[in-house]
Design a protein around this motif. Structure first.
Motif, PDB file in Angstrom:
ATOM      1  N   VAL A  66       0.821  -1.214   0.000  1.00 37.25           N
ATOM      2  CA  VAL A  66       0.000   0.000   0.000  1.00 37.25           C
ATOM      3  C   VAL A  66       0.854   1.262   0.000  1.00 37.25           C
ATOM      4  CG1 VAL A  66      -1.672   1.345   1.345  1.00 37.25           C
ATOM      5  CG2 VAL A  66      -1.982  -1.121   1.069  1.00 37.25           C
ATOM      6  N   ASN A  67       1.922   1.282   0.806  1.00 40.87           N
ATOM      7  CA  ASN A  67       2.713   2.512   0.938  1.00 40.87           C
ATOM      8  C   ASN A  67       4.163   2.165   1.243  1.00 40.87           C
ATOM      9  OD1 ASN A  67       3.775   5.048   1.503  1.00 40.87           O
ATOM     10  ND2 ASN A  67       1.984   5.722   2.671  1.00 40.87           N
ATOM     11  N   TRP A  68       4.931   1.861   0.208  1.00 36.98           N
ATOM     12  CA  TRP A  68       6.323   1.455   0.428  1.00 36.98           C
ATOM     13  C   TRP A  68       7.184   2.591   0.961  1.00 36.98           C
ATOM     14  CZ3 TRP A  68       9.881   4.297  -2.150  1.00 36.98           C
ATOM     15  CH2 TRP A  68       9.503   4.913  -3.339  1.00 36.98           C
ATOM     16  N   LYS A  69       6.796   3.852   0.663  1.00 41.41           N
ATOM     17  CA  LYS A  69       7.595   4.986   1.123  1.00 41.41           C
ATOM     18  C   LYS A  69       7.620   5.079   2.645  1.00 41.41           C
ATOM     19  CE  LYS A  69       7.209   8.054  -2.896  1.00 41.41           C
ATOM     20  NZ  LYS A  69       6.748   9.385  -3.373  1.00 41.41           N
ATOM     21  N   LYS A  70       6.475   4.844   3.267  1.00 36.96           N
ATOM     22  CA  LYS A  70       6.385   4.928   4.726  1.00 36.96           C
ATOM     23  C   LYS A  70       6.399   3.552   5.384  1.00 36.96           C
ATOM     24  CE  LYS A  70       3.815   9.286   4.632  1.00 36.96           C
ATOM     25  NZ  LYS A  70       2.569   9.989   5.049  1.00 36.96           N
ATOM     26  N   ALA A  71       6.675   2.533   4.584  1.00 38.62           N
ATOM     27  CA  ALA A  71       6.624   1.162   5.098  1.00 38.62           C
ATOM     28  C   ALA A  71       7.533   0.921   6.306  1.00 38.62           C
ATOM     29  CB  ALA A  71       6.963   0.174   3.980  1.00 38.62           C
ATOM     30  N   PRO A  72       8.769   1.473   6.345  1.00 41.39           N
ATOM     31  CA  PRO A  72       9.621   1.210   7.513  1.00 41.39           C
ATOM     32  C   PRO A  72       8.986   1.636   8.832  1.00 41.39           C
ATOM     33  CG  PRO A  72      10.949   2.060   5.716  1.00 41.39           C
ATOM     34  CD  PRO A  72       9.517   2.190   5.285  1.00 41.39           C
ATOM     35  N   TYR A  73       8.429   2.846   8.856  1.00 42.51           N
ATOM     36  CA  TYR A  73       7.842   3.341  10.103  1.00 42.51           C
ATOM     37  C   TYR A  73       6.512   2.656  10.401  1.00 42.51           C
ATOM     38  CZ  TYR A  73      11.339   6.855   9.062  1.00 42.51           C
ATOM     39  OH  TYR A  73      12.519   7.475   8.760  1.00 42.51           O
ATOM     40  N   LEU A  74       5.741   2.413   9.358  1.00 43.09           N
ATOM     41  CA  LEU A  74       4.459   1.731   9.557  1.00 43.09           C
ATOM     42  C   LEU A  74       4.672   0.287  10.001  1.00 43.09           C
ATOM     43  CD1 LEU A  74       2.448   3.064   6.466  1.00 43.09           C
ATOM     44  CD2 LEU A  74       2.190   3.744   8.861  1.00 43.09           C
ATOM     45  N   SER A  75       5.647  -0.378   9.413  1.00 40.36           N
ATOM     46  CA  SER A  75       5.909  -1.771   9.798  1.00 40.36           C
ATOM     47  C   SER A  75       6.470  -1.845  11.214  1.00 40.36           C
ATOM     48  CB  SER A  75       6.873  -2.433   8.812  1.00 40.36           C
ATOM     49  OG  SER A  75       8.142  -1.803   8.847  1.00 40.36           O
ATOM     50  N   LEU A  76       7.293  -0.857  11.584  1.00 41.42           N
ATOM     51  CA  LEU A  76       7.806  -0.818  12.955  1.00 41.42           C
ATOM     52  C   LEU A  76       6.648  -0.655  13.937  1.00 41.42           C
ATOM     53  CD1 LEU A  76      10.343  -0.716  14.802  1.00 41.42           C
ATOM     54  CD2 LEU A  76      10.295   1.770  14.550  1.00 41.42           C
ATOM     55  N   GLY A  77       5.737   0.269  13.619  1.00 39.46           N
ATOM     56  CA  GLY A  77       4.573   0.459  14.476  1.00 39.46           C
ATOM     57  C   GLY A  77       3.683  -0.771  14.522  1.00 39.46           C
ATOM     58  N   TRP A  78       3.447  -1.374  13.350  1.00 40.39           N
ATOM     59  CA  TRP A  78       2.581  -2.548  13.266  1.00 40.39           C
ATOM     60  C   TRP A  78       3.151  -3.730  14.049  1.00 40.39           C
ATOM     61  CZ3 TRP A  78      -1.429  -5.472  12.853  1.00 40.39           C
ATOM     62  CH2 TRP A  78      -1.339  -6.793  12.404  1.00 40.39           C
ATOM     63  N   THR A  79       4.402  -4.056  13.814  1.00 42.74           N
ATOM     64  CA  THR A  79       4.979  -5.237  14.457  1.00 42.74           C
ATOM     65  C   THR A  79       5.146  -5.049  15.965  1.00 42.74           C
ATOM     66  OG1 THR A  79       7.203  -4.438  13.881  1.00 42.74           O
ATOM     67  CG2 THR A  79       6.185  -6.033  12.387  1.00 42.74           C
ATOM     68  N   PHE A  80       5.490  -3.826  16.385  1.00 44.83           N
ATOM     69  CA  PHE A  80       5.663  -3.596  17.816  1.00 44.83           C
ATOM     70  C   PHE A  80       4.319  -3.512  18.540  1.00 44.83           C
ATOM     71  CE2 PHE A  80      10.094  -2.639  19.266  1.00 44.83           C
ATOM     72  CZ  PHE A  80      10.716  -3.201  18.168  1.00 44.83           C
ATOM     73  N   LEU A  81       3.303  -2.985  17.874  1.00 44.76           N
ATOM     74  CA  LEU A  81       1.968  -3.001  18.474  1.00 44.76           C
ATOM     75  C   LEU A  81       1.432  -4.428  18.544  1.00 44.76           C
ATOM     76  CD1 LEU A  81       0.225   0.146  16.939  1.00 44.76           C
ATOM     77  CD2 LEU A  81       0.764  -0.266  19.353  1.00 44.76           C
ATOM     78  N   TYR A  82       1.758  -5.220  17.522  1.00 46.49           N
ATOM     79  CA  TYR A  82       1.307  -6.613  17.568  1.00 46.49           C
ATOM     80  C   TYR A  82       2.014  -7.370  18.691  1.00 46.49           C
ATOM     81  CZ  TYR A  82      -0.848 -10.897  16.077  1.00 46.49           C
ATOM     82  OH  TYR A  82      -1.630 -12.024  16.060  1.00 46.49           O
ATOM     83  N   LEU A  83       3.275  -7.003  18.953  1.00 46.02           N
ATOM     84  CA  LEU A  83       3.964  -7.610  20.090  1.00 46.02           C
ATOM     85  C   LEU A  83       3.214  -7.342  21.396  1.00 46.02           C
ATOM     86  CD1 LEU A  83       7.831  -7.057  19.685  1.00 46.02           C
ATOM     87  CD2 LEU A  83       6.607  -9.229  19.784  1.00 46.02           C
ATOM     88  N   LEU A  84       2.665  -6.118  21.519  1.00 43.05           N
ATOM     89  CA  LEU A  84       1.902  -5.779  22.721  1.00 43.05           C
ATOM     90  C   LEU A  84       0.664  -6.659  22.830  1.00 43.05           C
ATOM     91  CD1 LEU A  84       1.583  -3.865  25.153  1.00 43.05           C
ATOM     92  CD2 LEU A  84       0.288  -2.331  23.652  1.00 43.05           C
ATOM     93  N   PHE A  85      -0.061  -6.795  21.718  1.00 46.08           N
ATOM     94  CA  PHE A  85      -1.234  -7.674  21.707  1.00 46.08           C
ATOM     95  C   PHE A  85      -0.830  -9.118  21.993  1.00 46.08           C
ATOM     96  CE2 PHE A  85      -3.618 -10.731  19.059  1.00 46.08           C
ATOM     97  CZ  PHE A  85      -4.836 -10.683  19.717  1.00 46.08           C
ATOM     98  N   PHE A  86       0.253  -9.549  21.383  1.00 41.18           N
ATOM     99  CA  PHE A  86       0.752 -10.916  21.537  1.00 41.18           C
ATOM    100  C   PHE A  86       1.008 -11.246  23.004  1.00 41.18           C
ATOM    101  CE2 PHE A  86       4.471 -13.774  21.711  1.00 41.18           C
ATOM    102  CZ  PHE A  86       4.023 -14.839  20.942  1.00 41.18           C
ATOM    103  N   ARG A  87       1.506 -10.251  23.750  1.00 40.54           N
ATOM    104  CA  ARG A  87       1.853 -10.481  25.153  1.00 40.54           C
ATOM    105  C   ARG A  87       0.689 -10.232  26.108  1.00 40.54           C
ATOM    106  NH1 ARG A  87       7.461  -7.627  23.593  1.00 40.54           N
ATOM    107  NH2 ARG A  87       8.658  -9.543  23.217  1.00 40.54           N
ATOM    108  N   MET A  88      -0.416  -9.731  25.567  1.00 38.78           N
ATOM    109  CA  MET A  88      -1.573  -9.442  26.420  1.00 38.78           C
ATOM    110  C   MET A  88      -2.818 -10.189  25.948  1.00 38.78           C
ATOM    111  SD  MET A  88      -0.958  -5.323  26.866  1.00 38.78           S
ATOM    112  CE  MET A  88      -2.243  -5.138  28.092  1.00 38.78           C
TER     113      MET A  88
END
Length: 456
Positions: A66-88
């Motif tokens: 969808v957005n390769w230009k902002k993918a690094p920051y979006l993927s960092l946010g996505w994966t780290f937020l999923y880590l929070l869900f994963f642990r809760m």
């Protein structure tokens, strides 16, 4: 050893001879076989919790599309937020993930963020190629954007799934496309990496039996004198190191057996990063290879380097490169100690939500500030012999600092960590704060880290 540790050991041991067989396969077959084996291991050890890693991969793929230009920051946010869900997940009435699922999720988080950066770099360099009518000389650039199948293959490649080391997508592609993998010198480096594992494992088992961590939580432990309580953290950190020395040396051997991360020495590879310079040997020239790209531990320098900040470079080296490249370099601070603190905070979050991680990791910047102050106001004023003595004292304090911080890492709970630290009077915090105060009183200027050197 716990049942989980036996499973880890079994997977590592089986992966080494399997890796040798992979060097006989063509690139398409190698990719499919590595994916299939990785999925089988994941499903067998994680069961229904495999869905967590699946969601992480699909979410990252969607972000990139969808957005390769902002993918690094979006993927960092996505994966780290999923880590929070994963642990809760318990809060949502879902079953707790297994330790195997947690290990896979940790490594997958690093892979997905790195992949997003690599895809972004690919598109930027592709635009430059079009505008300049010449190919960009960027080291390790991708030749094409990975498909969903490619991303799945990278994510679930059986190599390093649970124990690391971390490796970039570009490294994975280079492994698939090796022209003559059977000619690579893998046997000697593999055996060299394994030769110390029996000793590390024996020391781990022996000292873990003599100095069990559970004893620290007992009332009987607190009845011992200060010196016993202080020494115990030295033994606990020794057990901790031997455990990871065994695991990571074995994990590196898995990579080496399969030929992953093998590059000519002239490419000047770095752990996690891979080649750092373009290298094209002359036809017929003798080419020597190394596996620095997947080196995850330098046991000698971990134990015998002098400084706290250097100790981090030799421990979990591929992850340290990831933290330096994607977190430290973009930290919202300029001062080295603050940037290190920000990086340690992110590292603590990546490891988990236990308070012990944060207490330990956030002690590191305090120790770094202390050693910078003492180097600036004391060591710089000493002669050669005085500096040699200073370095020996510095090394001793560095090791005790890591002993001290390790207790928070393994005790996990804030109450247990603070209870132990209070039993030795928060000695490392006290020493560090005294060093900082002495440095300021003596007028030592704060020494900032200016080199943007990758963590090793």
């Amino acid at each position: 050893m716990s049942p989980d540790e036996l499973v880890y050991l079994g997977i590592l041991a089986a992966s080494i001879p399997v890796g040798v067989l992979f060097r006989y396969l063509s690139p398409p077959v190698k990719q499919k076989a590595a994916l299939t084996l990785g999925l089988l291991i994941t499903i067998a050890t994680c069961g229904i919790h495999t869905l967590h890693s699946l969601c992480t991969v699909l979410g990252t793929w969607l972000i990139i599309r969808v957005n390769w230009k902002k993918a690094p920051y979006l993927s960092l946010g996505w994966t780290f937020l999923y880590l929070l869900f994963f642990r809760m997940v318990n809060w949502f009435g879902l079953p707790s993930p297994s330790p195997f699922a947690n290990a896979i999720q940790l490594l997958l988080t690093l892979k997905m963020v790195s992949l997003a950066y690599e895809v972004q770099s690919y598109h930027f360099e592709k635009k430059k190629d079009v505008s300049s009518f010449s190919k960009s000389p960027v080291i390790g650039r991708l030749s094409q954007e990975p498909s969903l199948y490619d991303i799945f293959s990278y994510s679930y490649c059986y190599i390093g799934m649970m124990t690391g080391p971390f490796f970039r997508y570009g490294t994975y592609v280079d492994w698939l496309e090796q022209t003559d993998p059977l000619s690579l010198p893998c046997k000697a480096p593999c055996l060299s990496r394994l030769k110390m594992v029996p000793m590390y494992a024996a020391l781990f088992l022996g000292f873990n039996y003599l100095f069990p961590l559970s004893y620290v939580r007992t009332d009987d432990f607190m009845e011992h004198n200060f010196f016993f309580r202080f020494f115990y953290m030295v033994a606990v950190f020794f057990v901790f190191r031997m455990r990871f020395y065994s695991a990571w040396c074995g994990a590196e051997a898995v990579c080496i057996a399969a030929g992953l991360g093998c590059y000519p020495q002239g490419a000047e590879s770095k752990p996690g990063r891979g080649p750092t310079v373009q290298y094209s040997p002359e036809p017929g020239a003798l080419v020597e290879y190394d596996f620095k790209t997947i080196q995850n531990i330098d046991c000698y320098n971990t134990d015998f380097c002098v400084k706290v900040r250097h100790g981090m470079r030799y421990w979990n080296m591929t992850v340290q490169w990831w933290l330096h490249e994607y977190i430290y370099s973009s930290a919202p601070f300029r001062a080295y100690a603050l940037r290190a603190g920000w990086t340690m905070l992110v590292s603590a979050y990546w490891h988990g939500l236990h308070a012990g991680y944060y207490l330990s990791f956030l002690t590191i910047p305090v120790c770094i500030a202390a050693e910078l102050a003492m180097e600036s106001c004391v060591r710089s004023r000493l002669g050669t012999e005085g500096q040699r003595v200073f370095d020996w004292v510095h090394w001793f304090l560095k090791m005790r600092a890591y002993d001290y911080m390790c207790m928070g890492f393994v005790l996990l709970k804030a109450s247990d960590t603070l209870h132990y630290w209070s039993s030795i009077y928060f000695i490392i915090h006290v020493v560090a704060l005294v060093c900082i105060a002495v440095g300021r009183l003596m007028g030592g200027k704060k020494k900032e880290k200016k080199e943007e050197e990758s963590e090793k």
